[in-house]
Design a protein around this motif. Structure first.
Motif, PDB file in Angstrom:
ATOM      1  N   ASP A   1       0.853  -1.187   0.000  1.00  0.00           N
ATOM      2  CA  ASP A   1       0.000   0.000   0.000  1.00  0.00           C
ATOM      3  C   ASP A   1       0.891   1.241   0.000  1.00  0.00           C
ATOM      4  O   ASP A   1       1.602   1.497   0.974  1.00  0.00           O
TER       5      ASP A   1
ATOM      6  N   CYS B   1      -2.415   5.991  -0.121  1.00  0.00           N
ATOM      7  CA  CYS B   1      -3.158   6.986  -0.891  1.00  0.00           C
ATOM      8  C   CYS B   1      -3.528   8.136   0.044  1.00  0.00           C
ATOM      9  O   CYS B   1      -4.309   7.952   0.973  1.00  0.00           O
TER      10      CYS B   1
ATOM     11  N   THR C   1      -1.702  -1.832  -3.913  1.00  0.00           N
ATOM     12  CA  THR C   1      -3.134  -1.646  -3.696  1.00  0.00           C
ATOM     13  C   THR C   1      -3.327  -0.491  -2.731  1.00  0.00           C
ATOM     14  O   THR C   1      -2.365  -0.007  -2.120  1.00  0.00           O
TER      15      THR C   1
ATOM     16  N   LEU D   1      -9.070   3.801  -2.282  1.00  0.00           N
ATOM     17  CA  LEU D   1      -9.233   4.968  -3.141  1.00  0.00           C
ATOM     18  C   LEU D   1     -10.056   6.068  -2.483  1.00  0.00           C
ATOM     19  O   LEU D   1      -9.889   7.244  -2.798  1.00  0.00           O
TER      20      LEU D   1
ATOM     21  N   LEU E   1      -7.202   7.538 -10.103  1.00  0.00           N
ATOM     22  CA  LEU E   1      -7.053   6.117 -10.433  1.00  0.00           C
ATOM     23  C   LEU E   1      -6.431   5.937 -11.811  1.00  0.00           C
ATOM     24  O   LEU E   1      -5.567   5.075 -12.002  1.00  0.00           O
TER      25      LEU E   1
ATOM     26  N   PHE F   1      -0.431   0.736 -10.987  1.00  0.00           N
ATOM     27  CA  PHE F   1      -1.263   0.374  -9.834  1.00  0.00           C
ATOM     28  C   PHE F   1      -1.951  -0.964 -10.096  1.00  0.00           C
ATOM     29  O   PHE F   1      -2.662  -1.124 -11.080  1.00  0.00           O
TER      30      PHE F   1
ATOM     31  N   ALA G   1      -7.178  -1.861  -6.351  1.00  0.00           N
ATOM     32  CA  ALA G   1      -7.634  -0.782  -5.474  1.00  0.00           C
ATOM     33  C   ALA G   1      -8.882  -1.219  -4.722  1.00  0.00           C
ATOM     34  O   ALA G   1      -9.645  -2.063  -5.197  1.00  0.00           O
TER      35      ALA G   1
END
Length: 295
Positions: A190, A193, A221, A224, A244, A252, A255
């Motif tokens: 991760d 985000c 991952t 989002l 995205l 990526f 998600a």
């Protein structure tokens, strides 16, 4: 030898700052990354220094943290890399980004710095490969040397542990959790985000982290909904879908998303087609009398 300066920041330009200590202003060559961490003009700060002694001049280089100073010294040890190039590299890339680029053989990332061509980037990777264990990017480190990178088994486990080492973890921290895990299929990283509202300046760093992890062969991952959290409701789908698309362009892998978000689903399918990850767009887009039907 001047180890550090603690005083008032009285002047700053793109390539240097001036720190006043006891009535004396010290000019220090700096990186852009250091300048981003310094306070406003007129406020007190501390920087760690390295003295450059030449036949025609004596100059100070200043860094906000010891990890950047140590990385600067390491770059200076490479044939063909002087102080100016080392500063240019650390203006473009943080120490952990340089570590990842070297460990993954990513010469293209290094060429982002002014004055660093392909051949020099390849030489930097070649000469730093064996010294990578000296690189530590933990801001808590107070040693003049870098913390060793763990030596682990081959394959994706080594890549995974190497990536976590950049964040300050040791093999003793990581390997117990790797038992019985197949990194090819079971491990996703991760990149965190971050919320656009309040952390807009960090978004490109997250996307760059995704790209670097992808180039290391790691899967990624993330949640989002974090990206647009706190933004107006009607804006969130637009921010999420565009973020995205940019993340998928950087590799990526997956998600955590709302499958009922139609715009998001359309974005994912469109990106897969553009990336050639989904064969034949004809099965996705069917021309209808009133427009397109998404399937």
């Amino acid at each position: 030898m001047i180890y550090s300066l603690c005083g008032t920041l009285i002047h700053a330009e793109p390539t240097f700052v001036v720190i006043e200590c006891s009535g004396v202003g010290y000019k220090c060559l700096t990186t852009l990354n250091t300048q981003r961490l310094l306070p406003k003009i007129g406020e007190r700060c501390t920087i760690y220094t390295h003295m450059l002694v030449r036949d025609d001049a004596i100059e100070l280089c200043g860094f906000a943290g010891q990890e950047e100073l140590n990385c600067f010294k390491l770059l200076m040890s490479i044939s063909g890399v002087g102080a100016r190039l080392a500063l240019a590299l650390l203006s473009e890339l943080r120490p952990e980004q340089i570590a990842i680029a070297v460990s993954s053989g990513d010469s293209k990332t290094l060429t982002r710095a002014n004055g660093v061509g392909k051949k020099l980037a390849e030489r930097i990777i070649l000469e730093l490969k064996d010294k990578l264990k000296l690189i530590s990017t933990t801001s808590a480190s107070t040693s003049s040397d870098f913390v060793p990178t763990p030596q682990v088994t081959q394959g994706n486990i080594q890549k995974a542990v190497g990536a976590l080492a950049v964040l300050g973890y040791t093999s003793d921290d990581v390997l117990p959790f790797m038992a019985g895990i197949d990194p090819e299929t079971d491990v996703y990283f991760d990149p965190l985000c971050l919320v656009i509202k309040g952390m807009q300046d960090k978004q490109m760093d997250v996307l760059d982290a995704i790209r670097q992890m992808t180039e290391m062969g790691l899967k990624t991952t993330g949640g989002l909904s974090n990206v647009s959290n706190g933004c107006p409701k009607h804006i969130r789908p637009i921010l999420d879908s565009n973020w995205l698309a940019m993340a998928m362009a950087n590799g990526f892998s997956s998600a955590i998303v709302n499958p009922l978000d139609e715009l998001l689903m359309q974005t994912m399918k469109s990106c897969d087609i553009i990336r050639n990850a989904s064969l034949y767009a004809d099965s996705y887009l069917e021309v209808q009398e009133l427009g397109f039907e998404y399937k």
